[in-house]
Design an enzyme around this catalytic site. Structure first.
Site, PDB file in Angstrom:
ATOM      1  N   CYS A  43      -3.325  -8.659   2.304  1.00 23.30           N
ATOM      2  CA  CYS A  43      -4.396  -7.658   2.269  1.00 23.30           C
ATOM      3  C   CYS A  43      -3.932  -6.333   2.866  1.00 23.30           C
ATOM      4  N   CYS A  48      -5.531  -5.368  -0.549  1.00 23.97           N
ATOM      5  CA  CYS A  48      -6.777  -4.599  -0.435  1.00 23.97           C
ATOM      6  C   CYS A  48      -6.579  -3.166   0.071  1.00 23.97           C
ATOM      7  N   LYS A  51      -4.148  -0.810  -1.961  1.00 23.34           N
ATOM      8  CA  LYS A  51      -4.803  -0.690  -3.268  1.00 23.34           C
ATOM      9  C   LYS A  51      -5.981   0.285  -3.208  1.00 23.34           C
ATOM     10  N   TYR A 178      -8.786  -9.325 -11.587  1.00 25.63           N
ATOM     11  CA  TYR A 178      -9.048  -8.248 -10.632  1.00 25.63           C
ATOM     12  C   TYR A 178      -7.913  -7.212 -10.623  1.00 25.63           C
ATOM     13  N   GLU A 182      -8.020  -3.271 -11.857  1.00 22.20           N
ATOM     14  CA  GLU A 182      -7.924  -2.266 -10.786  1.00 22.20           C
ATOM     15  C   GLU A 182      -6.746  -1.324 -11.016  1.00 22.20           C
ATOM     16  N   HIS A 436     -34.689   7.952  -2.939  1.00 19.33           N
ATOM     17  CA  HIS A 436     -34.583   8.814  -4.100  1.00 19.33           C
ATOM     18  C   HIS A 436     -33.907  10.130  -3.746  1.00 19.33           C
ATOM     19  N   GLU A 441     -31.597   2.774  -6.118  1.00 15.74           N
ATOM     20  CA  GLU A 441     -33.059   2.566  -6.193  1.00 15.74           C
ATOM     21  C   GLU A 441     -33.450   1.820  -7.469  1.00 15.74           C
TER      22      GLU A 441
HETATM   23  P1  FAD Z   1      -2.191 -13.745   3.252  1.00 18.83           P
HETATM   24  O1  FAD Z   1      -2.940 -12.538   3.660  1.00 18.83           O
HETATM   25  O2  FAD Z   1      -1.432 -13.691   1.984  1.00 18.83           O
HETATM   26  O3  FAD Z   1      -1.212 -14.107   4.453  1.00 18.83           O
HETATM   27  C1  FAD Z   1      -0.271 -15.140   4.374  1.00 18.83           C
HETATM   28  C2  FAD Z   1       0.888 -14.806   5.297  1.00 18.83           C
HETATM   29  O4  FAD Z   1       1.692 -15.973   5.462  1.00 18.83           O
HETATM   30  C3  FAD Z   1       1.810 -13.727   4.745  1.00 18.83           C
HETATM   31  O5  FAD Z   1       1.944 -12.689   5.682  1.00 18.83           O
HETATM   32  C4  FAD Z   1       3.126 -14.447   4.513  1.00 18.83           C
HETATM   33  O6  FAD Z   1       4.258 -13.620   4.749  1.00 18.83           O
HETATM   34  C5  FAD Z   1       3.043 -15.560   5.536  1.00 18.83           C
HETATM   35  N1  FAD Z   1       3.852 -16.748   5.229  1.00 18.83           N
HETATM   36  C6  FAD Z   1       3.886 -17.452   4.083  1.00 18.83           C
HETATM   37  N2  FAD Z   1       4.692 -18.514   4.208  1.00 18.83           N
HETATM   38  C7  FAD Z   1       5.186 -18.471   5.477  1.00 18.83           C
HETATM   39  C8  FAD Z   1       6.054 -19.315   6.208  1.00 18.83           C
HETATM   40  N3  FAD Z   1       6.576 -20.424   5.685  1.00 18.83           N
HETATM   41  N4  FAD Z   1       6.350 -18.967   7.478  1.00 18.83           N
HETATM   42  C9  FAD Z   1       5.831 -17.841   8.050  1.00 18.83           C
HETATM   43  N5  FAD Z   1       5.000 -17.035   7.396  1.00 18.83           N
HETATM   44  C10 FAD Z   1       4.668 -17.349   6.120  1.00 18.83           C
HETATM   45  N6  FAD Z   1      -9.252  -9.347  -1.335  1.00 18.83           N
HETATM   46  C11 FAD Z   1     -10.395  -8.694  -1.028  1.00 18.83           C
HETATM   47  O7  FAD Z   1     -11.284  -9.288  -0.401  1.00 18.83           O
HETATM   48  N7  FAD Z   1     -10.596  -7.382  -1.381  1.00 18.83           N
HETATM   49  C12 FAD Z   1      -9.658  -6.677  -2.062  1.00 18.83           C
HETATM   50  O8  FAD Z   1      -9.865  -5.492  -2.368  1.00 18.83           O
HETATM   51  C13 FAD Z   1      -8.441  -7.323  -2.400  1.00 18.83           C
HETATM   52  N8  FAD Z   1      -7.483  -6.658  -3.050  1.00 18.83           N
HETATM   53  C14 FAD Z   1      -6.303  -7.297  -3.343  1.00 18.83           C
HETATM   54  C15 FAD Z   1      -5.324  -6.580  -4.037  1.00 18.83           C
HETATM   55  C16 FAD Z   1      -4.139  -7.194  -4.348  1.00 18.83           C
HETATM   56  C17 FAD Z   1      -3.078  -6.401  -5.097  1.00 18.83           C
HETATM   57  C18 FAD Z   1      -3.904  -8.536  -3.961  1.00 18.83           C
HETATM   58  C19 FAD Z   1      -2.596  -9.204  -4.288  1.00 18.83           C
HETATM   59  C20 FAD Z   1      -4.867  -9.268  -3.280  1.00 18.83           C
HETATM   60  C21 FAD Z   1      -6.084  -8.645  -2.971  1.00 18.83           C
HETATM   61  N9  FAD Z   1      -7.096  -9.325  -2.294  1.00 18.83           N
HETATM   62  C22 FAD Z   1      -8.271  -8.680  -2.011  1.00 18.83           C
HETATM   63  C23 FAD Z   1      -6.941 -10.746  -1.910  1.00 18.83           C
HETATM   64  C24 FAD Z   1      -6.568 -10.859  -0.414  1.00 18.83           C
HETATM   65  O9  FAD Z   1      -5.432 -10.057  -0.161  1.00 18.83           O
HETATM   66  C25 FAD Z   1      -6.284 -12.316  -0.073  1.00 18.83           C
HETATM   67  O10 FAD Z   1      -7.384 -13.118  -0.448  1.00 18.83           O
HETATM   68  C26 FAD Z   1      -6.029 -12.490   1.429  1.00 18.83           C
HETATM   69  O11 FAD Z   1      -4.969 -11.692   1.865  1.00 18.83           O
HETATM   70  C27 FAD Z   1      -5.753 -13.955   1.740  1.00 18.83           C
HETATM   71  O12 FAD Z   1      -5.470 -14.110   3.103  1.00 18.83           O
HETATM   72  P2  FAD Z   1      -4.595 -15.335   3.628  1.00 18.83           P
HETATM   73  O13 FAD Z   1      -4.668 -15.303   5.101  1.00 18.83           O
HETATM   74  O14 FAD Z   1      -4.982 -16.572   2.921  1.00 18.83           O
HETATM   75  O15 FAD Z   1      -3.116 -15.020   3.132  1.00 18.83           O
HETATM   76  P1  NDP Z   2      -6.806 -13.436 -11.530  1.00 19.38           P
HETATM   77  O1  NDP Z   2      -6.728 -14.898 -11.401  1.00 19.38           O
HETATM   78  O2  NDP Z   2      -8.033 -12.724 -11.117  1.00 19.38           O
HETATM   79  O3  NDP Z   2      -6.476 -13.003 -13.026  1.00 19.38           O
HETATM   80  C1  NDP Z   2      -5.314 -13.418 -13.672  1.00 19.38           C
HETATM   81  C2  NDP Z   2      -5.350 -12.906 -15.095  1.00 19.38           C
HETATM   82  O4  NDP Z   2      -4.106 -13.155 -15.728  1.00 19.38           O
HETATM   83  C3  NDP Z   2      -6.418 -13.583 -15.941  1.00 19.38           C
HETATM   84  O5  NDP Z   2      -6.994 -12.617 -16.776  1.00 19.38           O
HETATM   85  C4  NDP Z   2      -5.621 -14.603 -16.731  1.00 19.38           C
HETATM   86  O6  NDP Z   2      -6.193 -14.890 -17.981  1.00 19.38           O
HETATM   87  C5  NDP Z   2      -4.329 -13.861 -16.930  1.00 19.38           C
HETATM   88  N1  NDP Z   2      -3.170 -14.727 -17.135  1.00 19.38           N
HETATM   89  C6  NDP Z   2      -2.810 -15.821 -16.428  1.00 19.38           C
HETATM   90  N2  NDP Z   2      -1.655 -16.333 -16.904  1.00 19.38           N
HETATM   91  C7  NDP Z   2      -1.279 -15.548 -17.941  1.00 19.38           C
HETATM   92  C8  NDP Z   2      -0.193 -15.560 -18.830  1.00 19.38           C
HETATM   93  N3  NDP Z   2       0.755 -16.500 -18.751  1.00 19.38           N
HETATM   94  N4  NDP Z   2      -0.121 -14.610 -19.785  1.00 19.38           N
HETATM   95  C9  NDP Z   2      -1.089 -13.669 -19.863  1.00 19.38           C
HETATM   96  N5  NDP Z   2      -2.142 -13.591 -19.049  1.00 19.38           N
HETATM   97  C10 NDP Z   2      -2.243 -14.524 -18.087  1.00 19.38           C
HETATM   98  O7  NDP Z   2      -5.525 -12.935 -10.731  1.00 19.38           O
HETATM   99  P2  NDP Z   2      -5.076 -11.543 -10.164  1.00 19.38           P
HETATM  100  O8  NDP Z   2      -3.604 -11.640 -10.157  1.00 19.38           O
HETATM  101  O9  NDP Z   2      -5.718 -10.410 -10.867  1.00 19.38           O
HETATM  102  O10 NDP Z   2      -5.642 -11.568  -8.674  1.00 19.38           O
HETATM  103  C11 NDP Z   2      -5.491 -12.721  -7.848  1.00 19.38           C
HETATM  104  C12 NDP Z   2      -6.676 -12.912  -6.973  1.00 19.38           C
HETATM  105  O11 NDP Z   2      -6.626 -11.993  -5.881  1.00 19.38           O
HETATM  106  C13 NDP Z   2      -8.029 -12.622  -7.628  1.00 19.38           C
HETATM  107  O12 NDP Z   2      -8.498 -13.703  -8.380  1.00 19.38           O
HETATM  108  C14 NDP Z   2      -8.895 -12.338  -6.434  1.00 19.38           C
HETATM  109  O13 NDP Z   2      -9.339 -13.556  -5.883  1.00 19.38           O
HETATM  110  C15 NDP Z   2      -7.939 -11.635  -5.489  1.00 19.38           C
HETATM  111  N6  NDP Z   2      -8.115 -10.177  -5.612  1.00 19.38           N
HETATM  112  C16 NDP Z   2      -9.287  -9.636  -5.187  1.00 19.38           C
HETATM  113  C17 NDP Z   2      -9.534  -8.293  -5.319  1.00 19.38           C
HETATM  114  C18 NDP Z   2     -10.843  -7.730  -4.860  1.00 19.38           C
HETATM  115  O14 NDP Z   2     -11.537  -8.391  -4.108  1.00 19.38           O
HETATM  116  N7  NDP Z   2     -11.222  -6.524  -5.278  1.00 19.38           N
HETATM  117  C19 NDP Z   2      -8.547  -7.386  -5.902  1.00 19.38           C
HETATM  118  C20 NDP Z   2      -7.333  -8.061  -6.312  1.00 19.38           C
HETATM  119  C21 NDP Z   2      -7.145  -9.402  -6.174  1.00 19.38           C
HETATM  120  P3  NDP Z   2      -7.357 -16.013 -18.198  1.00 19.38           P
HETATM  121  O15 NDP Z   2      -8.614 -15.391 -17.697  1.00 19.38           O
HETATM  122  O16 NDP Z   2      -7.337 -16.198 -19.672  1.00 19.38           O
HETATM  123  O17 NDP Z   2      -6.923 -17.208 -17.428  1.00 19.38           O
END
Ligand code: FAD
Ligand code: NDP
Length: 452
Positions: A43, A48, A51, A178, A182, A436, A441
Site C-alpha cells: 500500500c 494505494c 497510486k 481495479y 485506475e 445543497h 444530496e
Molecule cells: P502487504 O502490504 O503486501 O505487505 C506484505 C509485506 O510482506 C511486504 O512488505 C513484503 O515485502 C513482506 N514479505 C513478504 N514475504 C516476506 C518474507 N518471507 N519475509 C519478510 N517479509 C516478507 N487497497 C486499498 O484499500 N486502497 C487502494 O487504493 C489500493 N490501491 C492499490 C494499488 C495497487 C497498485 C496495488 C497493487 C494494491 C492496492 N491496494 C489498495 C491493495 C492493498 O495494497 C493491499 O490490500 C494491502 O497492502 C495488503 O496488506 P498486507 O499487509 O496483506 O500485505
Molecule cells: P483484480 O483481481 O481486481 O483484476 C484482475 C483482472 O485481470 C480481471 O479483470 C481479470 O479478468 C483479468 N485477468 C486475470 N488473468 C488474466 C489473464 N491471464 N489474461 C487477461 N486478463 C486476466 O486484480 P488487480 O491486479 O487489478 O488488483 C488486485 C487487487 O488489489 C484488487 O482486486 C483489489 O483487491 C486490490 N486493489 C484495490 C484498489 C482500491 O481499493 N482502489 C486499487 C488496486 C488494487 P476476469 O475478471 O475475467 O477474471
C-alpha cells in the site's frame, strides 16, 4: 520448557503486519516483525498511496481545460514532467517508510530486516538466524501475476510502473480489475494514448452492472480505446516500442504494456507446507474466522489469505488478531458491508450488495437510480455524467446497496457506509435533508424506484 524469544513473530511489515505488531506490543506482548523490503508493504510503496498521488497528478489537465472552457481562466503553455512527479512521489514514500520505522520503534516492536522462513510451528529463520515464538503471523501480502504468453517479460506490472524512466507516448493495459481501470485513467489524464484490453464482455466483474456500464462509457468518452472481449496473446519487440498481437488476430504497436491481470498470495517458499499449513488451490493460507491456520500457532491476515484484498481490511484483521491473542476476548474480523473505492476517472464508490446479489439474497427489492451532469460541468458543457444508485430490501426497507460513479465518490460513500453499516432504511434516507448544492444530496432525494 525454555521461554521462547517472542510472543508473536510477524512475517511482513505491510498494512496488516505493522498494525498487528504495534497493537500486540501495546498489549504487552514481545513482538518482532521481519520485512524483506520497505516498511509499509504494498500500500505504502507500490499501491494505494503512490497510486493516489498519480491520480491527483492526472486530474490537472482536465481542471486546466475546464477552467479555460467555462470559468474565464487563461492558462499559459502547460507542460508535464514525469521525472518530477515520480521523484517527488518517491521522496514522500521514503518519508512514510521512516514514519513506519518510528511507529514500530516507539511501540517496542523489534524490526528484523530480511526474508523470513518458517522452520517449525514455533520457529522462524531470517538471514541464518533462528528465532522462536509462541505465535507466528503470516502477513506477506500478494504479488502481481503475469499471464503466460510469449513475450510477457517485455511488459511491466504495477510494481515497476511507479519507477518508470519515462512516460510512454502509448500504453496498453491488459486486465479489467481495479488496477487496470485506475491506471487507464492515470495514463489518459497524463496525456498518454491508452488502449485497454479486457478478456470478458464487461470489465470490473463483481461490481454492480450499471456501475460497470457507466464507467465503461465515461472512460470511452475520455478517449480511452477500451476493447472488450479482447486479450493479448503475444508481445514482441518492434522497431520502435512493442508489437502486441491480440486475440482477434490484429496487431498493435505500443510503447508500454501493463499487466494488471490480478495478484497471487505471497505464500511460496515460506516453509508453510513443510510446517503443515494448509493452502487453498490459489495459494492463499486457509484460515478460520479468527485468522488461524491449520497449525494452531500459525496465523495469517491480509492479502495472503485472499479474503478481501484492501488495506483497511488487512488493518482490521490485524487489530482483531491482536485482540484474539492478547486481548480480553477473541475477535473475528467483520467482512460485511466493507466500502470500497476504485480511483478510476470518474471514480467509483460502493458499499453493500450489487443489484444482482441483492435480488438473489432478498428477492423483492426496489432500485433507485439517477444519472446527471454535475453542476461543475454545466459551464464547460462537459459530457461526464454521474451515476448514483440505491438498492432497498422491500421487506425490511433497509438500504442494502449504495453505488456511485462520479467525482469524489470515495469521499462521499465513506460517509454513507456508516449509515449502511448501521442498518439505515430508505425511510431514514428520506428523512435526511440534503446539503445543497452537492452531488451527494441525490442519495437522499431519490423517491421513485426505477425497477422492482
Ligand atoms: P502487504 O502490504 O503486501 O505487505 C506484505 C509485506 O510482506 C511486504 O512488505 C513484503 O515485502 C513482506 N514479505 C513478504 N514475504 C516476506 C518474507 N518471507 N519475509 C519478510 N517479509 C516478507 N487497497 C486499498 O484499500 N486502497 C487502494 O487504493 C489500493 N490501491 C492499490 C494499488 C495497487 C497498485 C496495488 C497493487 C494494491 C492496492 N491496494 C489498495 C491493495 C492493498 O495494497 C493491499 O490490500 C494491502 O497492502 C495488503 O496488506 P498486507 O499487509 O496483506 O500485505
Ligand atoms: P483484480 O483481481 O481486481 O483484476 C484482475 C483482472 O485481470 C480481471 O479483470 C481479470 O479478468 C483479468 N485477468 C486475470 N488473468 C488474466 C489473464 N491471464 N489474461 C487477461 N486478463 C486476466 O486484480 P488487480 O491486479 O487489478 O488488483 C488486485 C487487487 O488489489 C484488487 O482486486 C483489489 O483487491 C486490490 N486493489 C484495490 C484498489 C482500491 O481499493 N482502489 C486499487 C488496486 C488494487 P476476469 O475478471 O475475467 O477474471
Amino acid at each position: 520448557m525454555a521461554e521462547r524469544d517472542f510472543d508473536l513473530f510477524v512475517i511482513g511489515a505491510g498494512s496488516g503486519g505493522v498494525r498487528a505488531s504495534r497493537f500486540s506490543a501495546a498489549r504487552g506482548a514481545r513482538v518482532a516483525v521481519a520485512e524483506e523490503g520497505a516498511l509499509g508493504g504494498t500500500c505504502v510503496n507500490v499501491g494505494c498511496i503512490p497510486k493516489k498521488l498519480f491520480v491527483y497528478a492526472s486530474h490537472f489537465r482536465d481542471e486546466m481545460s475546464e477552467a479555460v472552457a467555462g470559468y474565464g481562466w487563461t492558462v499559459g503553455q502547460a507542460g508535464f514532467d514525469w521525472p518530477t512527479l515520480r521523484d517527488n512521489k518517491t521522496r514522500e514514500i521514503e518519508r512514510l517508510n521512516g514514519i513506519y520505522a518510528g511507529l514500530l520503534r516507539d511501540a517496542g516492536v523489534r524490526h528484523i530486516e530480511g526474508r523470513a522462513r518458517i522452520v517449525g510451528p514455533h520457529a522462524v529463520e531470517v538471514a541464518g538466524e533462528r528465532f522462536t515464538a509462541e505465535n507466528i503471523l503470516v502477513a506477506t501480502g500478494g504479488w502481481p501475476t503475469r499471464p503466460d504468453i510469449p513475450g510477457a517479460e517485455l511488459g511491466v506490472t504495477s510494481n515497476e510502473l511507479f519507477y518508470l524512466d519515462s512516460l510512454p507516448r502509448r500504453a496498453m493495459i491488459v486486465g479489467g480489475g481495479y488496477i487496470a481501470v485506475e491506471f487507464a485513467g492515470i495514463f489518459n489524464g497524463l496525456g498518454v494514448d491508452v488502449t485497454q484490453l479486457y478478456r470478458g464482455p464487461l470489465f470490473l466483474r463483481g461490481f454492480d452492472d450499471d456501475v460497470r456500464r457507466h464507467l465503461a462509457e465515461q472512460m470511452q468518452g475520455r478517449g480511452i480505446d477500451l476493447r472488450l472481449a479482447t486479450n493479448l496473446t503475444a508481445l514482441a519487440k518492434a522497431r520502435s516500442g512493442l508489437r502486441a498481437t491480440l486475440s482477434d488476430g490484429s496487431q498493435l504497436e505500443t510503447d508500454l504494456v501493463l499487466f494488471a491481470t490480478g495478484r497471487h498470495p505471497n505464500s511460496a517458499d515460506l516453509g508453510l507446507e513443510e510446517a503443515g499449513v494448509a493452502l487453498a488451490p490459489d495459494g492463499s493460507v486457509v484460515v478460520d474466522a479468527y485468522s488461524r491456520s491449520s497449525v494452531p500457532s500459525i496465523w495469517a491476515i491480509g492479502d495472503v489469505t485472499n479474503r478481501l484484498n484492501l488495506t483497511p481490511v488487512a488493518i482490521h484483521e490485524g487489530v482483531c488478531l491482536s485482540e484474539t491473542l492478547f486481548g480480553k476476548a477473541p475477535r473475528s474480523p467483520d467482512h460485511e458491508n466493507v466500502p470500497a473505492a476504485v480511483f478510476s476517472q470518474p471514480p467509483i464508490g460502493t458499499v453493500g450488495l450489487t443489484e444482482a446479489a441483492a435480488r438473489q439474497r432478498y428477492g423483492e427489492i426496489d432500485v433507485y437510480r439517477t444519472t446527471f451532469r454535475a453542476l461543475k460541468h454545466t459551464l464547460t458543457h462537459g459530457h461526464e455524467r454521474t451515476l448514483m444508485k440505491l438498492i432497498v430490501d422491500r421487506k425490511s426497507d433497509r438500504v442494502v446497496g449504495l453505488h456511485m460513479v462520479g467525482a469524489d465518490a470515495g469521499e462521499i460513500v465513506q460517509g454513507f457506509a456508516v449509515a449502511i453499516k448501521s442498518g439505515a432504511t430508505k425511510a431514514d434516507f428520506d428523512a435526511t435533508l440534503g446539503i445543497h448544492p452537492t452531488a451527494a444530496e441525490e442519495f437522499v432525494t431519490m423517491r421513485t424506484p426505477v425497477a422492482g
